[in-house]
Scaffold this motif. Structure first.
Motif, mmCIF file in Angstrom:
data_model
loop_
_atom_site.group_PDB
_atom_site.id
_atom_site.type_symbol
_atom_site.label_atom_id
_atom_site.label_comp_id
_atom_site.label_asym_id
_atom_site.label_seq_id
_atom_site.Cartn_x
_atom_site.Cartn_y
_atom_site.Cartn_z
ATOM 1 N N ASN A 145 -44.911 -4.671 2.094
ATOM 2 C CA ASN A 145 -46.190 -3.966 2.228
ATOM 3 C C ASN A 145 -46.231 -3.099 3.485
ATOM 4 O O ASN A 145 -46.692 -1.959 3.443
ATOM 5 C CB ASN A 145 -47.349 -4.958 2.224
ATOM 6 C CG ASN A 145 -47.529 -5.620 0.874
ATOM 7 O OD1 ASN A 145 -47.024 -5.141 -0.153
ATOM 8 N ND2 ASN A 145 -48.218 -6.746 0.859
ATOM 9 N N HIS A 146 -45.753 -3.631 4.599
ATOM 10 C CA HIS A 146 -45.741 -2.860 5.842
ATOM 11 C C HIS A 146 -44.796 -1.661 5.758
ATOM 12 O O HIS A 146 -45.119 -0.576 6.230
ATOM 13 C CB HIS A 146 -45.372 -3.750 7.030
ATOM 14 C CG HIS A 146 -46.514 -4.547 7.544
ATOM 15 N ND1 HIS A 146 -46.925 -5.717 6.947
ATOM 16 C CD2 HIS A 146 -47.352 -4.338 8.580
ATOM 17 C CE1 HIS A 146 -47.960 -6.191 7.605
ATOM 18 N NE2 HIS A 146 -48.238 -5.368 8.603
ATOM 19 N N LYS A 150 -43.886 -0.109 3.018
ATOM 20 C CA LYS A 150 -44.449 0.864 2.076
ATOM 21 C C LYS A 150 -45.518 1.730 2.757
ATOM 22 O O LYS A 150 -45.567 2.939 2.542
ATOM 23 C CB LYS A 150 -45.041 0.150 0.868
ATOM 24 C CG LYS A 150 -45.514 1.101 -0.210
ATOM 25 C CD LYS A 150 -45.994 0.378 -1.430
ATOM 26 C CE LYS A 150 -46.473 1.411 -2.449
ATOM 27 N NZ LYS A 150 -47.030 0.783 -3.620
ATOM 28 N N LYS A 151 -46.344 1.126 3.594
ATOM 29 C CA LYS A 151 -47.396 1.877 4.299
ATOM 30 C C LYS A 151 -46.818 2.972 5.186
ATOM 31 O O LYS A 151 -47.439 4.010 5.385
ATOM 32 C CB LYS A 151 -48.241 0.933 5.162
ATOM 33 C CG LYS A 151 -49.213 0.111 4.385
ATOM 34 C CD LYS A 151 -49.992 -0.796 5.323
ATOM 35 C CE LYS A 151 -50.839 -1.773 4.561
ATOM 36 N NZ LYS A 151 -51.523 -2.722 5.455
ATOM 37 N N SER A 152 -45.614 2.730 5.721
ATOM 38 C CA SER A 152 -45.010 3.727 6.611
ATOM 39 C C SER A 152 -43.967 4.582 5.882
ATOM 40 O O SER A 152 -43.190 5.287 6.516
ATOM 41 C CB SER A 152 -44.385 3.046 7.824
ATOM 42 O OG SER A 152 -43.307 2.224 7.431
#
Length: 96
Positions: free
Chosen positions: A59-60, A62-64
């Protein structure tokens, strides 16, 4: 940081080991790699805490704009990932 970073846990990813792996992974994520490859060749068991580490990392990243790839996944772990429908979210390559 380079575009692709590898990490290879040398123990099962269970509650007693997961926090150390989380620290290592998030240290790497802080440097914003394009791809983080987690080699699970030495891992035979992942519990719910370990799954949480992988999901959180994914998730982290993917956000970046990054990607998590999990390689050398044992048949047992691959089965678990499929049962939990995590194969829809985490790119993984099982060992034949």
């Amino acid at each position: 940081m380079s575009k692709q970073v590898f990490i290879a846990p040398h123990k099962d990813i269970v509650a007693s080991e997961a926090q150390e792996l989380r620290r290592k992974i998030f240290s790497i994520i802080g440097e914003k790699p394009e791809k983080l490859v987690v080699d699970l060749e030495a891992v035979r068991v992942i519990d719910s805490i370990g799954l949480g580490v992988l999901i959180s990392a994914r998730n982290h990243l993917k956000k970046s704009g990054g990607e998590l790839v999990v390689t050398n996944v044992s048949k047992e772990v691959a089965h678990l990932l499929r049962q939990m429908h995590l194969d829809r979210h985490i790119v993984f390559k099982a060992v034949d």
